[in-house]
Write a protein that holds these residues in place. Structure first.
Motif, short mmCIF file in Angstrom:
data_model
loop_
_atom_site.label_atom_id
_atom_site.label_comp_id
_atom_site.label_asym_id
_atom_site.label_seq_id
_atom_site.Cartn_x
_atom_site.Cartn_y
_atom_site.Cartn_z
N MET A 198 1.53 6.73 -7.12
CA MET A 198 0.82 8.14 -7.37
C MET A 198 1.40 9.42 -6.79
O MET A 198 0.91 9.65 -7.82
N ARG A 199 2.44 9.54 -6.48
CA ARG A 199 2.67 11.25 -5.90
C ARG A 199 2.92 11.35 -7.32
O ARG A 199 3.09 12.31 -7.52
N TYR B 235 2.43 1.65 -3.11
CA TYR B 235 0.94 2.39 -3.71
C TYR B 235 1.24 3.95 -3.83
O TYR B 235 0.80 4.64 -5.14
N PHE B 236 0.94 4.51 -2.65
CA PHE B 236 0.49 5.62 -2.11
C PHE B 236 1.86 6.57 -2.74
O PHE B 236 1.83 7.37 -3.86
N ARG B 237 2.66 6.07 -2.95
CA ARG B 237 3.63 6.50 -3.60
C ARG B 237 4.00 6.76 -5.06
O ARG B 237 5.01 7.55 -5.51
N VAL C 181 0.72 -1.41 -0.22
CA VAL C 181 0.16 -0.28 0.11
C VAL C 181 0.80 0.74 -0.02
O VAL C 181 0.83 2.45 -0.31
N LEU C 182 1.81 1.26 0.70
CA LEU C 182 2.91 2.03 0.80
C LEU C 182 3.28 3.06 -0.26
O LEU C 182 3.47 4.10 -0.84
#
Length: 906
Positions: free
Chosen positions: A885-886, A881-883, A878-879
């Protein structure tokens, strides 16, 4: 074998070696390829070897090879002396006669079956096969310490006839020294009397010296050979001047002109300074007269075989021809506190009836012109102590006395000169001169002025005094009179009285033609004949006891109970005397029963020998053990007896100490049932007691450790200790014992705690004992010498009683258990810990190999671990993924490259 070179001085590749096999079983000679034999199939042939070195030459023979299997096959049959062949009567028959075959077969039909019983160890051997041609065949193992045997049969009668028991001496085959062609005779001076020496434990092995030849036998002169010496080894005068002779395990020893010589299978050797003996001046030699096959000695050295002495020194000979000086007269003066200026010389040396004692007779005088005194001191080879005895004899200055100790527990001896016999019985308290009923003590006056030639004493207490003219007088030990026996042979034949292999006496005759003969002498019948004429009667009717052995061992906590019984006419007041000699280390309890009926009284004495010593917690444990061990001589005898009594006494030994034939073993372990091989294995360093820096590689020695017992490491194990001796299994051991892994492993434990075992304070452990005895090796830090129990408040500190209890016995339920995380090989040593169990240091070894499945971890633990692992995985996912997307958003709204604008110039 022999060679042409005198005394084997030249024994080279050029030498012709003459071979000869004596016997009927010869097939051919076995020789190596580099040697040549003239005729391989001839028992007499010649051999040459072209290459130097050591070569094995042996005859190939048919029939059984007794030395290979260490057994003898004894053929036994029954014969009737009135209907027997001459060979059977002479004892030389190899098979039964027709009459004996029929008689033996008939006896077997009626249930007869002979059994060979050993006298010392009480073993029995029977025939395991059917009778063949009227003969039973019994296989008996060879032995040196149990040679006396008796053939007994069942109580079967045939035409009102029973079978007499037969006593024999059966040991390893004894060889006589072979005659070498060209050798010369060795003899005593012309006209001298016979000289004889025999092996005390094998009376059939005898050496006879006459004024013509020297003879040797190993079967009581049924057969014999001559002993001769190489030419040039002695002068003619020396060869004819033998003063004394001794036979021992190391050969035959001759004393000639003050020099000692040895004749053996290796040749003829002069003994002197090179062997720690004087080169001359030897005045006497003496060997043991009584056989004690078993004895207890605390000294490390073996006991001596014979003694050699000069006027001022005594030497002892030990096995393998090792001589050592025992004492000098100068040292004896200091020991006895005698005047330095007095004259002290060695008169004679004699072995006593005790297996470890030597008597030294000393001649002492200050003005040595008319008389001298003879003193006696006894040396103990075990304690190394000299003891002066209450014995003094005044004698003319030139007199010579010959001593002979009797077979008894208390020291006693017969001492004679040319004409009279002196007796000293009961530890030198009963002394005098043997006399006839008429009061004559000079036996020469009763035998036509002949002088004493020989005094023969047997194990039953019979004493025969043979004069040079063959007149014989008879006495019994512990009696003070003699009686003249009937004449048995003429007064010119040179004769000697000996004991045969069957325990009976016989005459040995040396004839003028250089040969010898033997003749049985019925001593018992002769003494009864004289008693019949003199109306001499034995004061008691019977004297019985249950002493089954001549040697008993007593260990810690053991007792020995024996009984002896005397039956006698009423109003005579007889009783049994119990006498002991040796260290005061035994206690006795007596119980006497009495019964009178029909004019006779029966008195029975039951006696128990025991020790009452507690060895636990002693500071001087080993010293106390040493002081309470030793050899005690015991005898039972009637308070009165006469020459006509058949048995005068019963003598036996009680040894208190460690029986070296005793050992322990762990039940279930052996050297069978596994692959016999050595192998190596590695012990992880963390499993070792002292935590070394490296793993330990060890070698498993199968011959030493035996077969390992394979155990699942979930199984607990309690060793069962068994006690054995030379007769086999004795009993299971119930005493405390400890175990340890000899390579230092300590990855095992015990299931009982100190509290569960009943301890009132902290018990001894391997850890605590190692800490106390850091200077000692592991096997010596803990043992019976420092054992302290934990069942008293008076000793020890309370401590932690939840520790494992490391002492095991058969009843405390304490077991060894193993680690579950790994398998392993354990080599244990077990030691008896109880200080009151045995004088022996009883240990044994056993090996255990543990195996099993290593247990799986818990299901919940696995699930929790997987949950954490999955949670971590998804968290990272998850971490990331967000990284991602940013980063994506940043670059989707912002161009990757900004275009460069041109600036307008003013």
């Amino acid at each position: 074998y022999s060679s042409n070179s005198p005394n084997y001085r030249i024994f080279s590749t050029r030498s012709t070696i003459k071979l000869e096999y004596e016997g009927t079983l010869f097939t051919e000679w076995s020789v190596p390829e580099i040697c040549f034999v003239l005729n391989k199939s001839s028992p007499r042939t010649e051999l040459r070897c072209s290459s130097p070195g050591v070569h094995a030459i042996k005859p190939i023979v048919t029939g059984p090879h007794f030395f290979n299997n260490l057994t003898q096959v004894i053929s036994v049959w029954v014969y009737d002396p009135e209907n027997a062949d001459p060979d059977e009567l002479l004892g030389s028959a190899e098979e039964p006669s027709i009459n004996s075959i029929v008689l033996s077969t008939q006896m077997a039909t009626l249930g007869q079956k002979p059994v060979i019983h050993t006298v010392l160890k009480r073993k029995a051997y029977v025939s395991n096969e059917k009778m063949k041609k009227g003969t039973w065949h019994i296989m008996v193992p060879m032995t040196r310490d149990d040679a006396l045997k008796e053939i007994r049969g069942n109580q079967v009668t045939f035409q009102d006839c029973f079978i007499a028991d037969f006593l024999i001496v059966l040991t390893f085959p004894l060889l006589t020294i072979p005659e070498i062609p060209g050798s010369l005779p060795i003899s005593s001076p012309r006209g001298s009397q016979l000289m004889v020496s025999w092996d005390a434990c094998v009376v059939a092995s005898v050496v006879l010296v006459t004024d013509m030849e020297t003879f040797q036998t190993n079967d009581s002169f049924r057969t014999w050979t001559r002993i001769r010496v190489p030419p040039g080894s002695l002068s003619d005068a020396e060869r004819q001047s033998v003063a004394d002779v001794i036979i021992s395990r190391d050969g035959v020893f001759f004393l000639t002109n003050g020099v000692l010589y040895q004749k053996s299978f290796r040749g003829f050797l002069k003994l002197g300074r090179i062997l720690n003996l004087p080169d001359g001046g030897i005045t006497g030699i003496s060997s043991r007269k009584w056989c004690w096959v078993k004895y207890l000695s605390k000294a490390k050295e073996r006991r001596s075989n014979f003694a050699v002495w000069t006027e001022n020194e005594v030497y002892l000979e030990y096995i393998l021809l090792k001589f050592a000086r025992l004492v000098t007269t100068t040292e004896l003066k200091n020991i006895l506190n005698l005047s330095v200026t007095a004259t002290l010389t060695i008169h004679s040396v004699e072995y006593t009836g005790h297996p470890l004692e030597i008597a030294v007779f000393l001649s002492y005088c200050t003005i040595c012109t008319v008389t001298k005194k003879i003193f006696l001191v006894i040396y103990n080879e075990d304690t190394k102590q000299w003891v002066s005895q209450d014995f003094t004899l005044d004698a003319p200055i030139d007199s010579v006395f010959v001593p002979h100790f009797v077979f008894s527990a208390l020291p006693g001896l017969i001492l004679w000169n040319k004409h009279s016999i002196y007796y000293c019985y009961h530890n030198f308290t009963f002394t005098g001169i043997l006399q006839t009923h008429a009061g004559h003590g000079n036996l020469s006056m009763l035998s036509n002025d002949s002088i004493i030639h020989e005094v023969f004493i047997d194990y039953y207490g019979n004493i025969l005094i043979k004069m040079e003219n063959n007149v014989i007088f008879y006495s019994k030990i512990n009696t003070r009179d003699v009686v003249k026996l009937h004449l048995w042979t003429n007064n010119t034949t040179r004769a000697f009285v000996l004991l045969s292999t069957s325990g009976y006496t016989y005459f040995l005759y040396a004839l003028d033609n250089g040969t010898i003969q033997i003749q049985d002498y019925p001593l018992s019948l002769e003494t009864r004949s004289v008693a019949f004429t003199t109306k001499d009667k034995c004061p008691y009717m019977a004297f019985h006891n249950n002493v089954a052995r001549v040697f008993y061992f007593l260990d810690k906590g053991e007792t020995l109970t024996l009984w002896t019984q005397i039956i006698y006419p009423e109003n005579t007041g007889l009783y049994v005397v119990v006498e002991s000699y040796g260290p005061k280390i035994l206690e006795e309890s007596h119980d006497i029963s009495f019964e009178a009926a029909f004019g006779h009284c029966t008195k029975t004495l039951t006696i128990t020998f025991y020790q009452n010593v507690d060895y636990e917690g002693l500071y001087d444990y080993f010293e106390m053990q040493h002081n309470n061990t030793g050899l005690v001589m015991v005898q039972f005898r009637p308070s009165e007896y006469s020459k006509t009594c058949p048995i005068a006494q019963k003598v036996f030994q009680i040894a208190v100490g460690c029986d070296d034939k005793k050992f322990i073993a762990v039940k279930g372990f052996s050297k069978k049932g596994c692959h016999h091989h050595d192998f190596s294995y590695v012990i992880e360093k963390s499993y070792l007691r002292h935590q070394p820096s490296k793993n330990l590689k060890v070698r498993y020695i199968w011959k030493k450790y035996g077969c390992p017992l394979r155990l699942d490491f979930t199984e607990k194990f309690q060793p069962v200790i068994q006690l054995f001796d030379d007769n086999g299994y004795v009993k299971d051991v119930g005493a405390n014992f400890i175990v340890w892994e000899i390579h230092g492993r300590d990855d095992y434990s015990f299931n009982n705690t100190m509290a569960q075992s009943g301890c009132l304070h902290e018990a001894q452990t391997w850890k605590s004992m190692i800490e106390l005895n850091k200077h000692l090796p592991l096997e010596e830090v803990w043992g019976p010498e420092n054992y302290i129990h934990c069942f008293s408040y008076a000793m020890g500190k309370p401590g932690d009683l939840n520790q494992p209890y490391e002492i095991i016995n058969s009843s405390n339920g304490n077991h060894i258990f193993w680690p579950l995380g790994h398998s392993g090989m354990y080599v244990f040593r077990v030691k008896i810990l109880d200080p009151n169990y045995s004088f022996c240091n009883l240990t044994a070894m056993f090996a255990i190999e543990t195996f099993g499945l290593i247990p799986s971890p818990s299901v919940y633990l696995v699930a929790a671990f997987l949950f954490v692992l999955m949670l971590l995985f998804f968290t990272i996912l998850v971490l990331s993924y967000f990284r991602y997307m940013r980063i994506y958003r940043q670059y989707i709204y912002k161009p990757l490259h900004n275009p460069q604008r041109k600036h307008k110039k003013n």
